[in-house]
Design a protein around this motif. Sequence first.
Motif, PDB file in Angstrom:
ATOM      1  N   GLN A  60      -5.245  -4.442   7.106  1.00 41.05           N
ATOM      2  CA  GLN A  60      -5.094  -3.664   5.869  1.00 41.05           C
ATOM      3  C   GLN A  60      -5.447  -2.189   6.095  1.00 41.05           C
ATOM      4  OE1 GLN A  60      -6.915  -5.710   2.552  1.00 41.05           O
ATOM      5  NE2 GLN A  60      -5.482  -7.417   2.726  1.00 41.05           N
ATOM      6  N   LEU A  84      -9.429  -3.535  -2.713  1.00 44.95           N
ATOM      7  CA  LEU A  84      -9.309  -4.625  -1.748  1.00 44.95           C
ATOM      8  C   LEU A  84     -10.247  -5.754  -2.171  1.00 44.95           C
ATOM      9  CD1 LEU A  84      -9.078  -2.552   1.568  1.00 44.95           C
ATOM     10  CD2 LEU A  84      -7.334  -2.989  -0.166  1.00 44.95           C
ATOM     11  N   VAL A 129      -5.724   8.500  -0.824  1.00 48.41           N
ATOM     12  CA  VAL A 129      -5.992   7.176  -1.410  1.00 48.41           C
ATOM     13  C   VAL A 129      -7.505   6.944  -1.525  1.00 48.41           C
ATOM     14  CG1 VAL A 129      -5.903   5.960   0.833  1.00 48.41           C
ATOM     15  CG2 VAL A 129      -5.427   4.712  -1.307  1.00 48.41           C
ATOM     16  N   LYS A 130      -7.893   6.421  -2.673  1.00 48.42           N
ATOM     17  CA  LYS A 130      -9.288   6.028  -2.872  1.00 48.42           C
ATOM     18  C   LYS A 130      -9.361   4.520  -2.710  1.00 48.42           C
ATOM     19  CE  LYS A 130     -11.074   9.693  -5.840  1.00 48.42           C
ATOM     20  NZ  LYS A 130     -10.214  10.789  -5.378  1.00 48.42           N
ATOM     21  N   VAL A 131     -10.125   4.093  -1.706  1.00 52.44           N
ATOM     22  CA  VAL A 131     -10.187   2.673  -1.365  1.00 52.44           C
ATOM     23  C   VAL A 131     -11.533   2.107  -1.798  1.00 52.44           C
ATOM     24  CG1 VAL A 131     -10.045   0.989   0.514  1.00 52.44           C
ATOM     25  CG2 VAL A 131      -8.736   3.129   0.667  1.00 52.44           C
ATOM     26  N   ASN A 155     -12.687   8.364   2.200  1.00 53.94           N
ATOM     27  CA  ASN A 155     -11.834   7.640   1.242  1.00 53.94           C
ATOM     28  C   ASN A 155     -12.195   6.159   1.145  1.00 53.94           C
ATOM     29  OD1 ASN A 155     -10.611  10.094   1.585  1.00 53.94           O
ATOM     30  ND2 ASN A 155      -8.527   9.312   1.614  1.00 53.94           N
ATOM     31  N   PHE A 156     -13.067   5.674   2.042  1.00 57.70           N
ATOM     32  CA  PHE A 156     -13.376   4.239   2.095  1.00 57.70           C
ATOM     33  C   PHE A 156     -14.749   3.956   1.508  1.00 57.70           C
ATOM     34  CE2 PHE A 156      -9.946   4.863   4.939  1.00 57.70           C
ATOM     35  CZ  PHE A 156      -9.200   3.692   4.853  1.00 57.70           C
ATOM     36  N   ALA A 195      -6.616   1.875  -3.930  1.00 58.37           N
ATOM     37  CA  ALA A 195      -6.454   0.535  -3.357  1.00 58.37           C
ATOM     38  C   ALA A 195      -7.729  -0.257  -3.602  1.00 58.37           C
ATOM     39  CB  ALA A 195      -6.147   0.619  -1.867  1.00 58.37           C
ATOM     40  N   ALA A 251     -15.284  -2.751   4.507  1.00 59.28           N
ATOM     41  CA  ALA A 251     -14.900  -1.355   4.277  1.00 59.28           C
ATOM     42  C   ALA A 251     -15.012  -0.555   5.573  1.00 59.28           C
ATOM     43  CB  ALA A 251     -15.782  -0.728   3.198  1.00 59.28           C
ATOM     44  N   PHE A 281       0.810  -1.227   0.000  1.00 63.11           N
ATOM     45  CA  PHE A 281       0.000   0.000   0.000  1.00 63.11           C
ATOM     46  C   PHE A 281       0.839   1.271   0.000  1.00 63.11           C
ATOM     47  CE2 PHE A 281      -3.532  -2.528   2.377  1.00 63.11           C
ATOM     48  CZ  PHE A 281      -3.925  -3.099   1.181  1.00 63.11           C
ATOM     49  N   ALA A 312      -0.242   4.667   2.858  1.00 59.88           N
ATOM     50  CA  ALA A 312      -0.847   5.049   1.565  1.00 59.88           C
ATOM     51  C   ALA A 312      -0.844   6.569   1.397  1.00 59.88           C
ATOM     52  CB  ALA A 312      -2.281   4.521   1.477  1.00 59.88           C
ATOM     53  N   LEU A 337      -2.938   0.899   5.365  1.00 58.96           N
ATOM     54  CA  LEU A 337      -3.310   2.060   4.535  1.00 58.96           C
ATOM     55  C   LEU A 337      -3.072   3.348   5.323  1.00 58.96           C
ATOM     56  CD1 LEU A 337      -6.597   0.643   2.972  1.00 58.96           C
ATOM     57  CD2 LEU A 337      -4.600   1.409   1.653  1.00 58.96           C
TER      58      LEU A 337
END
Length: 329
Positions: A114, A88, A126-128, A153-154, A86, A139, A80, A122, A118
């Motif tokens: 994880q 997942l 970061v766009k997860v 972002n999640f 990201a 999530a 990451f 990360a 992140l």
Amino acid sequence: AKNPMRVAVTGAAGQIGYSLLFRIANGDLLGKDQPVILQLLEIDNEKAQKALKGVMMELEDCAFPLLAGMSAHSDPMTAFKDADVALLVGARPRGPGMERKDLLEANAQIFTVQGKALDAVASRNVKVLVVGNPANTNAYIAMKSAPNLPAKNFTAMLRLDHNRALSQVAIKSGVPVSQIHKMCVWGNHSPTMYADYRFAVTDDGKSLKDLINDEQWNRDTFLPTVGKRGAAIIDARGASSAASAANAAIDHVRDWVLGTNGEWTTMGVPSDGSYGIPEGVIFGFPVTTENGEYKIVQGLAVDEFSQERINNTLKELEEERAGVAHLLK
Ligand code: NDP
């Protein structure tokens, strides 16, 4: 030329990974002018790592002009590092005799680790996207494990349900998918999700609900078909959907990054309290996106039938959340 963006993918040697990686490297995710670096995570086991090497050999053999680099990892802390996106995908599948509770807990472990990774390494932007099931709750766990990253972002993948709903409505109405707007899906990525075409319109503003004009079809055919589509595909193919799931993941992130130009789509996002959904619950909502940000579509009427469905899928999510609460202090 643009600087490459770093895309981390977990479960990279799995079925969905095999459909996903080639499209990312081909520019379908971030644009045909955007170089990418793939940072691929697989479990720390010889077979998985070897399979991942094989996929990477094939990626090499495509000589994708946009593929600016790739690396294999078994540690999320390296996978990451500086990731801009990201995906997942990897998650623990339900084994024989495994209860839902065991599945939730096994995945809670993975997504706690994880989320922390992140949080530590990360990109701050970061766009997860969580694909691995139970996607919404996974999530949520990753988000809660990453207190230094913005919660927004999640996200979780409801896009496959959305796309399935679009196709079913297109088939029923005879209106092509490309001419249907304002579809949405509410709730959990599970058979309880509520696919909702009450607001859908054609290019020339005709209501799909009026065109179809069949509440019984909605209740007895459409909702069960979309809700149980995953199981129907397993039954027909002898394996889970993979290419369509990968396609939905591409659609989700591409729209998030590049914008929907006013079109609605569906994303599982942390609730801001809209529509009475408790804040923080990762819930499928109709959204529009612009400049890399999503906005929940506001002010939609929720009739009694829809409210019942929304309550039902929310209840399931609350139960999942309660089931993992002890793991998230
Ligand atoms: P797939 O690539 O087929 O599926 C991956 C995940 O996506 C599963 O949780 C699956 O849920 C989920 N999923 C979400 N939506 C859909 C959909 N519409 N259709 C199908 N799946 C969907 O699984 P594989 O077993 O082929 O690959 C998983 C890989 O992940 C393996 O290579 C494994 O080694 C790896 N892995 C990585 C982990 C990690 O990074 N720490 C942890 C665990 C596994 P469902 O199970 O409900 O179908």
